[in-house]
Design a protein around this motif. Structure first.
Motif, mmCIF file in Angstrom:
data_model
loop_
_atom_site.group_PDB
_atom_site.id
_atom_site.type_symbol
_atom_site.label_atom_id
_atom_site.label_comp_id
_atom_site.label_asym_id
_atom_site.label_seq_id
_atom_site.Cartn_x
_atom_site.Cartn_y
_atom_site.Cartn_z
ATOM 1 N N PHE A 80 2.867 -23.524 -41.578
ATOM 2 C CA PHE A 80 3.840 -23.586 -40.494
ATOM 3 C C PHE A 80 4.271 -22.179 -40.073
ATOM 4 C CE2 PHE A 80 4.248 -27.374 -43.164
ATOM 5 C CZ PHE A 80 4.005 -28.372 -42.232
ATOM 6 N N GLN A 81 4.987 -22.105 -38.951
ATOM 7 C CA GLN A 81 5.432 -20.802 -38.456
ATOM 8 C C GLN A 81 6.311 -20.107 -39.490
ATOM 9 O OE1 GLN A 81 7.296 -20.856 -34.619
ATOM 10 N NE2 GLN A 81 7.951 -18.736 -34.718
ATOM 11 N N PHE A 82 7.216 -20.857 -40.073
ATOM 12 C CA PHE A 82 8.070 -20.318 -41.133
ATOM 13 C C PHE A 82 7.562 -20.915 -42.447
ATOM 14 C CE2 PHE A 82 10.548 -20.391 -37.212
ATOM 15 C CZ PHE A 82 10.840 -19.046 -37.091
ATOM 16 N N HIS A 83 7.296 -20.083 -43.390
ATOM 17 C CA HIS A 83 6.517 -20.390 -44.583
ATOM 18 C C HIS A 83 6.930 -21.649 -45.326
ATOM 19 C CE1 HIS A 83 10.010 -18.609 -46.554
ATOM 20 N NE2 HIS A 83 9.890 -17.619 -45.678
ATOM 21 N N LEU A 94 -4.454 -27.148 -41.107
ATOM 22 C CA LEU A 94 -3.766 -27.289 -39.829
ATOM 23 C C LEU A 94 -2.620 -26.296 -39.797
ATOM 24 C CD1 LEU A 94 -3.658 -31.195 -39.845
ATOM 25 C CD2 LEU A 94 -5.249 -29.757 -38.571
ATOM 26 N N ALA A 95 -2.598 -25.455 -38.778
ATOM 27 C CA ALA A 95 -1.592 -24.389 -38.708
ATOM 28 C C ALA A 95 -0.849 -24.459 -37.376
ATOM 29 C CB ALA A 95 -2.262 -23.028 -38.870
ATOM 30 N N ASP A 96 0.483 -24.444 -37.442
ATOM 31 C CA ASP A 96 1.323 -24.517 -36.246
ATOM 32 C C ASP A 96 2.043 -23.186 -36.064
ATOM 33 O OD1 ASP A 96 2.758 -25.297 -34.053
ATOM 34 O OD2 ASP A 96 3.823 -26.934 -35.029
ATOM 35 N N GLU A 97 1.584 -22.395 -35.111
ATOM 36 C CA GLU A 97 2.143 -21.064 -34.841
ATOM 37 C C GLU A 97 2.254 -20.248 -36.129
ATOM 38 O OE1 GLU A 97 2.464 -19.916 -31.987
ATOM 39 O OE2 GLU A 97 2.792 -21.581 -30.610
ATOM 40 N N PRO A 98 1.171 -20.117 -36.886
ATOM 41 C CA PRO A 98 1.264 -19.503 -38.218
ATOM 42 C C PRO A 98 1.662 -18.038 -38.214
ATOM 43 C CG PRO A 98 -1.028 -19.734 -37.554
ATOM 44 C CD PRO A 98 -0.214 -20.485 -36.545
ATOM 45 N N SER A 99 1.388 -17.325 -37.123
ATOM 46 C CA SER A 99 1.742 -15.901 -37.082
ATOM 47 C C SER A 99 2.926 -15.632 -36.164
ATOM 48 C CB SER A 99 0.526 -15.070 -36.622
ATOM 49 O OG SER A 99 0.056 -15.522 -35.358
ATOM 50 N N GLY A 100 3.617 -16.684 -35.750
ATOM 51 C CA GLY A 100 4.689 -16.539 -34.769
ATOM 52 C C GLY A 100 5.868 -15.710 -35.232
ATOM 53 N N SER A 101 6.091 -15.635 -36.541
ATOM 54 C CA SER A 101 7.243 -14.902 -37.053
ATOM 55 C C SER A 101 6.866 -13.554 -37.651
ATOM 56 C CB SER A 101 7.972 -15.742 -38.110
ATOM 57 O OG SER A 101 7.127 -15.985 -39.225
ATOM 58 N N LEU A 102 5.608 -13.124 -37.464
ATOM 59 C CA LEU A 102 5.121 -11.903 -38.112
ATOM 60 C C LEU A 102 5.023 -10.741 -37.135
ATOM 61 C CD1 LEU A 102 2.235 -13.420 -40.269
ATOM 62 C CD2 LEU A 102 4.600 -12.978 -40.959
ATOM 63 N N SER A 107 7.743 -9.903 -48.845
ATOM 64 C CA SER A 107 7.798 -9.562 -47.425
ATOM 65 C C SER A 107 7.388 -10.776 -46.597
ATOM 66 C CB SER A 107 6.862 -8.391 -47.123
ATOM 67 O OG SER A 107 5.509 -8.806 -47.242
ATOM 68 N N GLY A 108 7.604 -10.692 -45.277
ATOM 69 C CA GLY A 108 7.222 -11.792 -44.409
ATOM 70 C C GLY A 108 5.741 -12.102 -44.474
ATOM 71 N N GLY A 109 4.916 -11.053 -44.479
ATOM 72 C CA GLY A 109 3.482 -11.260 -44.569
ATOM 73 C C GLY A 109 3.064 -11.867 -45.892
ATOM 74 N N GLU A 110 3.703 -11.438 -46.978
ATOM 75 C CA GLU A 110 3.388 -11.985 -48.293
ATOM 76 C C GLU A 110 3.777 -13.451 -48.384
ATOM 77 O OE1 GLU A 110 3.840 -7.937 -51.034
ATOM 78 O OE2 GLU A 110 5.577 -9.221 -50.667
ATOM 79 N N LYS A 111 4.934 -13.795 -47.828
ATOM 80 C CA LYS A 111 5.367 -15.198 -47.838
ATOM 81 C C LYS A 111 4.359 -16.084 -47.118
ATOM 82 C CE LYS A 111 10.307 -14.076 -47.787
ATOM 83 N NZ LYS A 111 11.548 -14.055 -46.948
ATOM 84 N N GLN A 112 3.871 -15.619 -45.975
ATOM 85 C CA GLN A 112 2.943 -16.455 -45.221
ATOM 86 C C GLN A 112 1.606 -16.578 -45.937
ATOM 87 O OE1 GLN A 112 3.542 -18.751 -43.513
ATOM 88 N NE2 GLN A 112 3.283 -18.471 -41.325
ATOM 89 N N ARG A 113 1.180 -15.535 -46.627
ATOM 90 C CA ARG A 113 -0.051 -15.630 -47.418
ATOM 91 C C ARG A 113 0.117 -16.605 -48.592
ATOM 92 N NH1 ARG A 113 -4.198 -11.584 -47.530
ATOM 93 N NH2 ARG A 113 -4.221 -10.457 -45.572
ATOM 94 N N ILE A 114 1.282 -16.609 -49.190
ATOM 95 C CA ILE A 114 1.557 -17.580 -50.249
ATOM 96 C C ILE A 114 1.526 -18.993 -49.673
ATOM 97 C CG2 ILE A 114 3.293 -18.425 -51.883
ATOM 98 C CD1 ILE A 114 1.880 -15.842 -52.751
ATOM 99 N N ALA A 115 2.069 -19.159 -48.474
ATOM 100 C CA ALA A 115 2.048 -20.477 -47.819
ATOM 101 C C ALA A 115 0.618 -20.919 -47.529
ATOM 102 C CB ALA A 115 2.864 -20.435 -46.531
#
Length: 239
Positions: free
Chosen positions: A85-88, A160-168, A139-147
């Protein structure tokens, strides 16, 4: 891999999807783009079995998800689909590796096997040294990689990814976009990504344009179809 036939969906009197037909091949990285309100997220949720269509069917890996009862549908979602998701959406009380392991626990995988798989994904992400850190220490990037690692832990067929980089920020966006292709090459997953990010859409294998609940056919394809019809007419012998 994914076959979508005549999907419609309404919320009250508002019809959001108006007859979607789409095929996505195994190993494709596909982006879905379009203006707000076009039905992108609704379509993604239906593909992901988080919502049911009013009409039509969605087959994933040969399984018609519309025919599955609630319990089997939940099991199917856990074992065959991964979500980013956009937010992890990481759970703050758990460490990075524990967050990754959660879907494996739900699937009934042993703690030993779950941890081994999570460690493998952490190594692939270059985050082995962050395994014991909680989300507020990442960090924000690390959180999204964990997600993303969490989405992959059960080795699903589809991500399935919904705006996965929208908050980066720009750098982390580029790193995440590259990661999707690295993962596809390494693990063979199919990716379906809803995005407003033109740079991401531009590098995907195929871009699906959605507008007013319908898939837009690019003008060049319309012209090619008209030319094919004209060519066909000229080859049919007159009686």
């Amino acid at each position: 891999m994914i076959d979508i036939k005549n999907i419609t969906k309404s919320f009250g009197t508002l019809q959001v999807l108006k007859g979607i037909d789409l095929h996505i091949d195994k190993g494709e990285v596909v982006s879905i783009v379009g203006p707000s309100g076009a039905g992108k997220t609704t379509l993604l949720q239906i593909i992901g079995t988080l919502d049911r269509p009013d009409t039509g069917s969605v087959c994933v890996d040969g399984i018609d998800t519309s025919r599955l009862p609630a319990k089997k549908l939940s099991d199917f979602r856990n074992q065959h689909l991964g979500f980013v998701f956009q937010f992890h959406q990481l759970l703050p009380e758990f460490t990075a590796i524990e967050n990754i392991m959660i879907p494996a626990y739900i699937a009934g995988t042993s703690q030993k096997a779950s941890k081994a798989r999570a460690e493998e994904l952490l190594r692939f992400m270059g985050l082995s040294d962050r395994a014991s850190h909680k989300p507020n220490e990442l960090s924000g990037g690390e959180k999204q990689r964990i997600a993303v690692a969490r989405a992959l832990v059960n080795n699903p067929a589809v991500i399935l990814a919904d705006e996965p980089s929208g908050s980066l920020d720009t750098r982390n966006k580029e790193d995440l976009h590259k990661l999707f292709f690295d993962l596809r090459d390494q693990f063979g997953q199919t990716f379906v990504i809803v995005t407003h990010d033109e740079s991401l859409a531009a590098i995907t294998d195929r871009t699906i344009h959605l507008r007013d609940g319908l898939i837009e056919v690019p003008q060049i394809e319309v012209l090619q179809t008209e030319e094919e019809c004209l060519n066909l007419e000229t080859t049919i012998p007159s009686e």
